[in-house]
Scaffold this active site. Structure first.
Site, short mmCIF file in Angstrom:
data_model
loop_
_atom_site.label_atom_id
_atom_site.label_comp_id
_atom_site.label_asym_id
_atom_site.label_seq_id
_atom_site.Cartn_x
_atom_site.Cartn_y
_atom_site.Cartn_z
N GLU A 1 0.84 -1.19 0.00
CA GLU A 1 0.00 0.00 0.00
C GLU A 1 0.88 1.25 0.00
O GLU A 1 1.70 1.42 0.91
CB GLU A 1 -0.90 0.00 1.24
N GLU B 1 -4.74 -6.35 2.50
CA GLU B 1 -3.56 -7.14 2.88
C GLU B 1 -3.67 -8.58 2.40
O GLU B 1 -2.67 -9.21 2.05
CB GLU B 1 -3.37 -7.11 4.41
N PHE C 1 1.60 -2.04 8.85
CA PHE C 1 1.74 -2.24 10.30
C PHE C 1 1.54 -3.72 10.58
O PHE C 1 0.60 -4.32 10.06
CB PHE C 1 0.70 -1.43 11.08
N HIS D 1 -1.93 -0.13 16.14
CA HIS D 1 -0.79 0.20 15.28
C HIS D 1 0.52 0.23 16.06
O HIS D 1 1.45 0.92 15.68
CB HIS D 1 -0.97 1.57 14.61
#
Lengths: 372, 337
Positions: free
Chosen positions: B29, B70, B93, B139
């Protein structure tokens, strides 16, 4: 003399930015002779003796033991007794900060690179400020080393002439791909670099494998060479300790390298973890392992080295041979009958140019002064 | 040698390995760095500036800016890897692993085993870990213990820029899936990093401080804290050995056991919750193989068994600190059977 001479933190090698004073060999009021042991200094990589820059009396000690100071900082002052105490105090007060600031601002010379035979060769040039002409000196390190091995020699020798320290192919900052790893192949690259830099004729000094290359250079390219000095040089007929070569090739970690590095020095305490780290880091670079294996096989081939010895008497250039009496890597060769000036350094091992730097520098300088 | 940041070291490695091997691709991303926003390509070099410049040199066919999914990134990367490419996929992350874990642990990790060694999966998953970034519970986790648990995955936790370059180069050239964990608070740290490429083998711990009284094992950012404590205690004549294993899978068990045999005292620092953690894993290892050498109980400095708090004072309290590590060292040193 009535001049006041500063004793300053030396710069040993490109990476040294500060030094720790670990001992004074003299106290205030002692007479010192130029070149005499004055203090012990330690960088993160190595420890060595600092010699007195001039003869006189150690009149002031400014830095105390265990103090860490930047390169160039004032450690003490040598003067004769005619200098007054007030003059000395004024000098110390003025110079203490000035030197440190000066040293911080001074640009350290950086290595340069040239292309020869499709390979990049890194070299470091040091020359006196007012240098004009003269025969330059080329320094060639040994197997697995790099131009930093001359950290105690290059700056000192560069007081009288331009001094170029090369990184051999497969080493340091030079190309890791080695086109021809034989003695002749490596010598050819050195010769091409000397020509490309427009240096010839040169004086050439080599350590260990670099010694063999220096001799071979004088043999194959006599027009390039004025005089040769070797330090614990290969090429005089005695075998290279394969425990060292193979141990160095095999070691992938610091603890495996430690016993191998101990073969290099008589004083094992000179080996620091930074020194071992640097060696491991170099060995990890892409292509270095292949290069070192190829050079060990071809250039350190006992047959090739004996063949070189058998032709030493045809070398026209004068030869100075220096050996460490306690060398565990290249044993003292049978030198009777060989055409050279020989000196044996009683307390040095294979890294004689580091362990007995002051003596080695003086012997090389005196030899070159005579041959220029 | 030039000083480079951890971020530069990783960026330089990606450039060098992509130039060296046309099979290496990058996907994730925003790895093209803001492409699609104002129409400007590579505006800011990826979420943390790590992939900057890659799209310009290697183009969109090798620097693939993916949708926010993902599961598709990891599925495509695992498939590309078994089909001959060498993808470096970015999981922005590590906390997001939950939506793509099947592709990682039940697919990529098992291909080589289930196809009898005929399939190779040269896949690198670069991901960010670590608290202290004020990014809240979703995160800020480390989670490397979860990947370490899975046979078939290699897990790397570099603590400095030099190691980051050597370990990432090794990861990209490795034929197995590698989870490469980058601590967010290390990106701006600097070290001497050679310009030339080099590799650091997996499973070789670095001993960052020599010492004989007590050993600390610490990973990633925690290795810096451990060094700090060792340097401080040296002045009090407490000699601390610090071990940064660099990879949890494979783990350099020998160096840890040897340190316990030499010192008799062990402190393990692990920035993750304590249950089923690397700290517990190493403690178990030492108890099994070096119990007789222990002069004091093993001390474990970990996070508490809670999510990472968002309130900054609580987040700071959550992370193992030099003070907590120092207290643990003093405790094992003071222990009298």
């Amino acid at each position: 003399m009535s001049a006041i001479v500063p004793v300053r933190v030396p710069k040993w090698g490109l990476a040294m930015t500060e030094g720790k004073l670990t001992a004074w060999h003299k106290t205030v009021g002692d007479k010192v002779a130029k070149g005499e042991d004055l203090a012990d200094i330690e960088s993160s990589k190595i420890a060595n003796v600092l010699e007195a820059p001039e003869s006189g009396v150690l009149r002031r000690i400014v830095a105390h033991v265990d103090e860490t100071l930047p390169v160039g900082a004032l450690l003490g002052v040598i003067a004769d007794m005619s200098a007054s105490d007030s003059d000395l105090d004024a000098y110390v007060a003025e110079m203490k900060d000035k030197f440190a600031a000066e040293a911080a601002e001074a640009e350290a010379p950086l290595p340069d690179k040239i292309n020869v035979h499709g390979q990049t060769i890194q070299y470091l040039k040091l020359a006196p400020a007012d240098f004009e002409g003269g025969v330059p000196l080329v320094l060639i390190h040994g197997f697995g080393g790099d131009l930093n091995n001359w950290l105690f020699n290059q700056a000192e020798l560069a007081k009288e002439r331009a001094v170029y320290a090369f990184d051999l192919p497969g080493h340091g900052g030079s190309s890791k791909a080695v086109a021809d790893p034989s003695l002749d192949g490596l010598t050819g690259v050195v010769a091409a670099a000397i020509r490309a830099l427009g240096l010839s004729p040169v004086n050439v000094a080599g350590h260990s494998l670099g010694g063999a290359l220096a001799l071979n250079l004088a043999l194959k390219y006599p027009e390039l060479v004025n005089a040769v000095a070797t330090i614990c040089g290969a090429g005089y007929g005695s075998a290279v300790n394969r425990d060292y070569v193979n141990g160095y090739l095999a070691a992938a970690r610091r603890k495996d390298l430690q016993p191998v590095a101990e073969l290099l020095f008589t004083d094992k305490s000179l080996i620091t973890r930074d020194m071992l780290d640097d060696m491991i880091k170099m060995k990890r670079l892409d292509g270095v392992e292949e290069a070192l294996h190829a050079i060990a096989k071809a250039a350190l081939d006992p047959v090739a080295l004996v063949a070189l010895r058998d032709r030493l008497d045809t070398i026209k250039a004068p030869i100075l041979g220096l050996w460490g009496a306690k060398d565990e890597v290249i044993l003292l060769p049978e030198i009777i009958g060989l055409p050279l000036t020989a000196h044996i350094l009683p307390d040095a091992g294979h890294m004689a140019h580091m362990e007995a730097a002051g003596e080695v520098n003086k012997l090389i300088e005196a030899f070159l002064a005579e041959k220029d | 040698m030039a000083k480079k940041t951890f971020r530069q070291a990783i960026n330089e490695t990606l450039f060098q390995e992509m130039r060296r091997d046309p099979r290496v691709i990058v996907m994730g991303e925003d790895v093209a760095g803001g492409q699609g926003g104002s129409g400007q390509i590579d505006a800011y070099g990826g979420p943390l500036g790590v992939t900057k410049g890659l799209i310009g040199e290697f183009g969109a066919s090798r620097v693939i800016d993916t949708p926010i999914t993902e599961s598709a990134i990891m599925g495509a990367a695992a498939g590309a890897a078994v089909n001959g490419l060498r993808p470096v996929a970015e999981l922005m992350f590590v906390d997001f692993f939950g939506v793509c874990f099947d592709q990682i642990y039940n697919q990529a990790a098992k291909f080589r085993y289930m196809f009898g060694g005929k399939a190779k999966t040269p896949l690198v998953i670069r991901t960010t870990i670590g608290a202290g970034f004020r990014a809240a519970a979703q995160h800020s986790q480390t989670l490397y213990p979860i990947f370490t648990h899975v046979p078939g995955l290699k897990v790397v936790i570099p603590s400095n820029a030099y190691d980051a370059k050597g370990l990432l180069t090794q990861a990209i050239r490795d034929d197995d899936p590698v989870i490469f964990c980058e601590h967010k608070l290390l990106y701006d740290t600097t070290a001497d990093v050679p310009d030339d490429a080099y590799t650091i083998p997996f499973g070789e711990a670095e001993i960052t401080r020599d010492g004989d009284d007590v050993a600390i094992v610490a990973f990633g950012r925690m290795a810096h804290f451990a060094n700090e404590v060792a340097d401080k205690l040296t002045k009090e004549k407490i000699s601390v050995r610090v071990i940064d294993p660099r990879t949890t899978s494979p783990l350099d068990e020998d160096t840890i056991i040897e340190a316990v045999e030499d010192t008799g005292r062990l402190v393990i620092v692990d920035e993750s919750p304590p249950r089923c953690s690397i700290a517990r894993d190493i403690a178990g290892l030492v108890v099994e193989h070096a119990f007789g050498a222990l002069k004091a109980p093993i001390a474990q400095v970990t996070c508490p068994h809670t999510p990472v708090p968002f309130a900054p004072p609580l987040e700071d309290l959550y992370i193992p600190s030099p003070a907590k590590i120092e207290a643990a060292v003093r405790k094992v040193m003071a222990y009298k059977g």
